[in-house]
Scaffold this motif. Structure first.
Motif, mmCIF file in Angstrom:
data_model
loop_
_atom_site.group_PDB
_atom_site.id
_atom_site.type_symbol
_atom_site.label_atom_id
_atom_site.label_comp_id
_atom_site.label_asym_id
_atom_site.label_seq_id
_atom_site.Cartn_x
_atom_site.Cartn_y
_atom_site.Cartn_z
ATOM 1 N N LEU A 131 0.811 -1.216 0.000
ATOM 2 C CA LEU A 131 0.000 0.000 0.000
ATOM 3 C C LEU A 131 0.845 1.267 0.000
ATOM 4 N N ARG A 132 2.053 1.200 0.543
ATOM 5 C CA ARG A 132 2.902 2.398 0.583
ATOM 6 C C ARG A 132 3.282 2.872 -0.819
ATOM 7 N N ASP A 133 3.147 2.007 -1.816
ATOM 8 C CA ASP A 133 3.513 2.369 -3.185
ATOM 9 C C ASP A 133 2.410 3.139 -3.900
ATOM 10 N N TYR A 134 1.273 3.352 -3.239
ATOM 11 C CA TYR A 134 0.139 4.019 -3.866
ATOM 12 C C TYR A 134 -0.187 5.310 -3.122
ATOM 13 N N GLN A 135 -0.513 6.331 -3.887
ATOM 14 C CA GLN A 135 -0.949 7.593 -3.311
ATOM 15 C C GLN A 135 -2.477 7.573 -3.223
ATOM 16 N N TYR A 136 -3.002 7.489 -2.020
ATOM 17 C CA TYR A 136 -4.452 7.457 -1.837
ATOM 18 C C TYR A 136 -4.766 7.947 -0.430
ATOM 19 N N GLN A 137 -6.028 8.164 -0.166
ATOM 20 C CA GLN A 137 -6.438 8.619 1.150
ATOM 21 C C GLN A 137 -7.667 7.851 1.600
ATOM 22 N N GLY A 138 -8.052 8.059 2.849
ATOM 23 C CA GLY A 138 -9.211 7.373 3.381
ATOM 24 C C GLY A 138 -10.513 7.934 2.833
ATOM 25 N N CYS A 139 -11.593 7.237 3.118
ATOM 26 C CA CYS A 139 -12.924 7.661 2.675
ATOM 27 C C CYS A 139 -13.236 9.059 3.206
ATOM 28 N N LYS A 152 -16.523 7.395 -6.444
ATOM 29 C CA LYS A 152 -16.395 8.461 -7.432
ATOM 30 C C LYS A 152 -15.888 9.761 -6.820
ATOM 31 N N GLY A 153 -15.832 9.821 -5.506
ATOM 32 C CA GLY A 153 -15.419 11.054 -4.857
ATOM 33 C C GLY A 153 -13.927 11.285 -4.890
ATOM 34 N N LEU A 154 -13.157 10.216 -5.104
ATOM 35 C CA LEU A 154 -11.701 10.323 -5.115
ATOM 36 C C LEU A 154 -11.149 9.598 -6.334
ATOM 37 N N LYS A 155 -10.182 10.212 -6.975
ATOM 38 C CA LYS A 155 -9.457 9.591 -8.084
ATOM 39 C C LYS A 155 -7.992 9.510 -7.669
ATOM 40 N N ASP A 156 -7.608 8.355 -7.170
ATOM 41 C CA ASP A 156 -6.245 8.218 -6.661
ATOM 42 C C ASP A 156 -5.773 6.784 -6.833
ATOM 43 N N GLY A 157 -4.789 6.379 -6.045
ATOM 44 C CA GLY A 157 -4.193 5.066 -6.210
ATOM 45 C C GLY A 157 -5.144 3.902 -5.997
ATOM 46 N N MET A 158 -6.210 4.098 -5.234
ATOM 47 C CA MET A 158 -7.165 3.010 -5.029
ATOM 48 C C MET A 158 -7.850 2.614 -6.331
ATOM 49 N N TRP A 185 -2.151 3.158 6.676
ATOM 50 C CA TRP A 185 -2.290 2.749 5.277
ATOM 51 C C TRP A 185 -3.360 1.668 5.148
ATOM 52 N N MET A 186 -3.317 0.671 6.036
ATOM 53 C CA MET A 186 -4.300 -0.406 5.986
ATOM 54 C C MET A 186 -5.687 0.097 6.360
ATOM 55 N N LYS A 187 -5.754 0.989 7.337
ATOM 56 C CA LYS A 187 -7.057 1.539 7.747
ATOM 57 C C LYS A 187 -7.707 2.304 6.600
ATOM 58 N N ALA A 188 -6.922 3.113 5.899
ATOM 59 C CA ALA A 188 -7.469 3.866 4.771
ATOM 60 C C ALA A 188 -7.935 2.924 3.663
ATOM 61 N N PHE A 189 -7.171 1.856 3.420
ATOM 62 C CA PHE A 189 -7.559 0.867 2.413
ATOM 63 C C PHE A 189 -8.900 0.232 2.770
ATOM 64 N N ILE A 190 -9.049 -0.196 4.014
ATOM 65 C CA ILE A 190 -10.293 -0.836 4.440
ATOM 66 C C ILE A 190 -11.456 0.149 4.379
ATOM 67 N N ASP A 191 -11.228 1.388 4.796
ATOM 68 C CA ASP A 191 -12.301 2.387 4.748
ATOM 69 C C ASP A 191 -12.788 2.630 3.323
ATOM 70 N N ARG A 192 -11.896 2.502 2.353
ATOM 71 C CA ARG A 192 -12.291 2.726 0.960
ATOM 72 C C ARG A 192 -13.095 1.558 0.380
ATOM 73 N N LEU A 193 -13.294 0.501 1.162
ATOM 74 C CA LEU A 193 -14.176 -0.587 0.740
ATOM 75 C C LEU A 193 -15.632 -0.292 1.099
ATOM 76 N N TYR A 194 -15.866 0.864 1.676
ATOM 77 C CA TYR A 194 -17.213 1.298 2.058
ATOM 78 C C TYR A 194 -18.153 1.344 0.856
ATOM 79 N N CYS A 195 -17.606 1.564 -0.326
ATOM 80 C CA CYS A 195 -18.447 1.704 -1.521
ATOM 81 C C CYS A 195 -19.151 0.404 -1.900
ATOM 82 N N PHE A 196 -18.788 -0.716 -1.277
ATOM 83 C CA PHE A 196 -19.404 -1.999 -1.622
ATOM 84 C C PHE A 196 -20.590 -2.350 -0.718
#
Length: 288
Positions: A131-139, A152-158, A185-196
């Motif tokens: 995850l450190r190789d990607y530029q992204y943020q939490g939900c 659709k609210g964010l266009k980033d590494g996710m 990093w892991m928390k932000a990744f998991i939070d971005r699964l909210y869209c499902f």
């Protein structure tokens, strides 16, 4: 032109006037202006035009390629999961390994690779991401995914991770313990699964996961420097609860204690064997 062995008008017989370098003049205002004068006098106008055209053309190609790549990946997301708004397509026997450590080549990376080796032992395809190789943020809670079914609210590494996440029937999550919990990093990744998730209009809102009922399975691992299990805190729970809510079956969990130095976990043979066996168990569960 030459007359009587002398140049006329300061024009060299070997070089046209437009390409003649004029002597650099000192321009009041300091070194910056002088540097600009050197550059302008050293390069002719046609050369500058060629450089400009080449640079603009190259930038256009790079920008066009980037937009094409992102468009293709976004279309993969839409076609893979949201063709039917109510249900996602059935994923493939493919495993995605996700390491949540900010430290390159650390213990999380080692464990993800070891688990995926076990997956490969059973002939199942896999891919590991750090995850450190990607530029992204939490939900950011924009709720646009409530209408579109995709973030659709964010266009980033996710955007680059979603296609593999959706295609993978198996998931490996590994995180070191940071302050009794998973990493940011892991928390932000998991939070971005909210869209499902889908929600109704009642308060409090009822919810369901569009990934549920697809036979998705996962294995989890956490690494803690301290030998006491209490110091791992909620690391494994923070990995397990969100995946279970999304509809994943947790096949195995691996807590690792007393490890901090980079890649030191390689020296713990029992842990490495457990990690590889976890990968085999995940692959076998997917094939059952």
């Amino acid at each position: 032109l030459v007359a009587g062995g002398r140049r006329l008008g300061g024009i060299s017989p070997k070089r046209p006037q437009s390409y003649t370098r004029r002597p650099v003049q000192q321009i009041p205002g300091g070194e910056v202006e002088n540097a600009r004068a050197v550059f302008c006098n050293a390069i002719s106008i046609p050369t500058l035009i060629l450089i400009s055209v080449a640079t603009i053309g190259g930038l256009r190609i790079i920008v066009a390629s980037a937009f094409e790549c992102l468009s293709q990946r976004r279309s993969v997301v839409s076609e893979t999961v949201f063709r039917n708004r109510g249900h996602a397509d059935i994923p493939h026997a493919f495993v995605l390994g996700v390491a949540g450590s900010p430290r390159k080549g650390g213990n999380s990376d080692v464990l993800v690779r070891q688990i995926l080796k076990g997956v490969a032992d059973c002939g199942v395809r896999s891919r590991g991401v750090q995850l450190r190789d990607y530029q992204y943020q939490g939900c950011i809670g924009c709720e646009k995914c409530r209408k579109t079914g995709v973030c659709k609210g964010l266009k980033d590494g996710m955007t680059l991770i979603y296609p593999d996440f959706l295609a993978a029937q198996g998931l490996v999550l590994v995180s070191p313990t940071h302050t009794y919990n998973i990493t940011a990093w892991m928390k932000a990744f998991i939070d971005r699964l909210y869209c499902f998730y889908d929600f109704n209009d009642h308060r409090p809102r009822g919810w369901s996961s569009r990934l549920a009922g697809q036979g998705r399975k996962a294995v989890l691992a956490a690494i803690c420097e301290q030998p006491d299990a209490a110091d791992m805190g909620f690391t494994l729970e923070a990995l397990r609860y969100p995946l279970e809510a999304l509809g994943y079956q947790i096949i195995a969990e691996l807590p690792v204690f007393g490890v901090f130095d980079r890649a030191k976990v390689k020296t713990q043979e029992a842990v490495m064997q457990q990690a590889r066996q976890m990968g085999r168990a995940l692959a076998q569960a997917l094939s059952a």
